[in-house]
Design a protein around this motif. Sequence first.
Motif, PDB file in Angstrom:
ATOM      1  N   GLU A 135       7.628   4.613  -7.897  1.00  0.00           N
ATOM      2  CA  GLU A 135       6.375   4.414  -6.632  1.00  0.00           C
ATOM      3  C   GLU A 135       7.330   4.333  -5.645  1.00  0.00           C
ATOM      4  O   GLU A 135       8.070   4.111  -5.514  1.00  0.00           O
ATOM      5  N   GLU A 137       6.829   3.364  -1.759  1.00  0.00           N
ATOM      6  CA  GLU A 137       5.958   2.431  -0.442  1.00  0.00           C
ATOM      7  C   GLU A 137       6.182   2.459   0.948  1.00  0.00           C
ATOM      8  O   GLU A 137       7.865   2.092   0.891  1.00  0.00           O
ATOM      9  N   TYR A 138       5.761   2.257   1.790  1.00  0.00           N
ATOM     10  CA  TYR A 138       6.320   2.532   2.790  1.00  0.00           C
ATOM     11  C   TYR A 138       5.521   1.892   3.937  1.00  0.00           C
ATOM     12  O   TYR A 138       4.095   1.547   4.212  1.00  0.00           O
ATOM     13  N   LYS A 139       5.493   0.213   4.575  1.00  0.00           N
ATOM     14  CA  LYS A 139       5.324  -0.419   5.227  1.00  0.00           C
ATOM     15  C   LYS A 139       5.464  -0.281   6.794  1.00  0.00           C
ATOM     16  O   LYS A 139       6.517  -0.126   7.266  1.00  0.00           O
ATOM     17  N   GLU A 146       0.210   0.282   4.513  1.00  0.00           N
ATOM     18  CA  GLU A 146       0.954   0.495   3.149  1.00  0.00           C
ATOM     19  C   GLU A 146       0.441   1.698   3.220  1.00  0.00           C
ATOM     20  O   GLU A 146       0.410   1.894   1.635  1.00  0.00           O
ATOM     21  N   TYR A 148       1.697   4.924   0.528  1.00  0.00           N
ATOM     22  CA  TYR A 148       2.734   5.280  -0.825  1.00  0.00           C
ATOM     23  C   TYR A 148       2.428   6.737  -1.470  1.00  0.00           C
ATOM     24  O   TYR A 148       1.443   6.924  -1.411  1.00  0.00           O
ATOM     25  N   MET A 171      -2.936   4.655   0.327  1.00  0.00           N
ATOM     26  CA  MET A 171      -2.757   3.740   1.260  1.00  0.00           C
ATOM     27  C   MET A 171      -3.527   2.377   1.303  1.00  0.00           C
ATOM     28  O   MET A 171      -4.693   2.598   1.107  1.00  0.00           O
ATOM     29  N   TYR A 184      -7.341   5.908  -1.620  1.00  0.00           N
ATOM     30  CA  TYR A 184      -6.281   6.796  -2.535  1.00  0.00           C
ATOM     31  C   TYR A 184      -6.994   8.399  -3.243  1.00  0.00           C
ATOM     32  O   TYR A 184      -8.309   8.541  -3.799  1.00  0.00           O
TER      33      TYR A 184
END
Length: 209
Positions: A135, A137-139, A146, A148, A171, A184
Amino acid sequence: MQKLILLLSISFIGFQAFSQRTWFDAEFSTEIVNNLELSVAPELRFKEEFELNEYFLQTALEYQFNKYFSLAAGYRYGYNINGDDEHQSFGRFNLDAKTNVKWNNLQPKFRLRFTNADDFSDENENVNYLRYKFELEYKIKKLDLEPYVLAEWYHDLDLKEISKSRYESGMMYKINKHHKIGVYYRLNHYLNSDKNNRNIVGLSYKFKL
């Protein structure tokens, strides 16, 4: 906040155009002693035409050894509903090893899971699997979002082959330090079978005490 919730709602409606099934899940978690977390997660899964197909409750314990590595164990108990509106119970356990690394706002994650059911078909077949999940993920801190993407492969230990895969994009929106909501889109893909793939859209809620 209203604009961000509207964004999630629009994303959910957009995902619905590609989906066949709809899932709703929630997770409630708290740290019961230092580094040991307890979680309880109910879920409802609907087939086409919004027909309830499966519902269950999963509990898990996870121990965080350090900021990079943790181990977890969980058990799921629930019911499948067949065409005659009969409820068939099922149980499933899992053992997990998890690792993640934070680099600025980017967070790669990996989970290795051993389980005795596939969590893939309507029948919840009792088959031993190793599942490999990656996975990313970006914040987006200014928006508390978030996004992902993830991919997961199912290694059938009886047939000694990777028979299924799962792909997901979504997200989460952080309402505050306790609450998150998310949406999602998921594809369940059969690799060595003529069974139909499943397109799924889901809504998530998470509460952490």
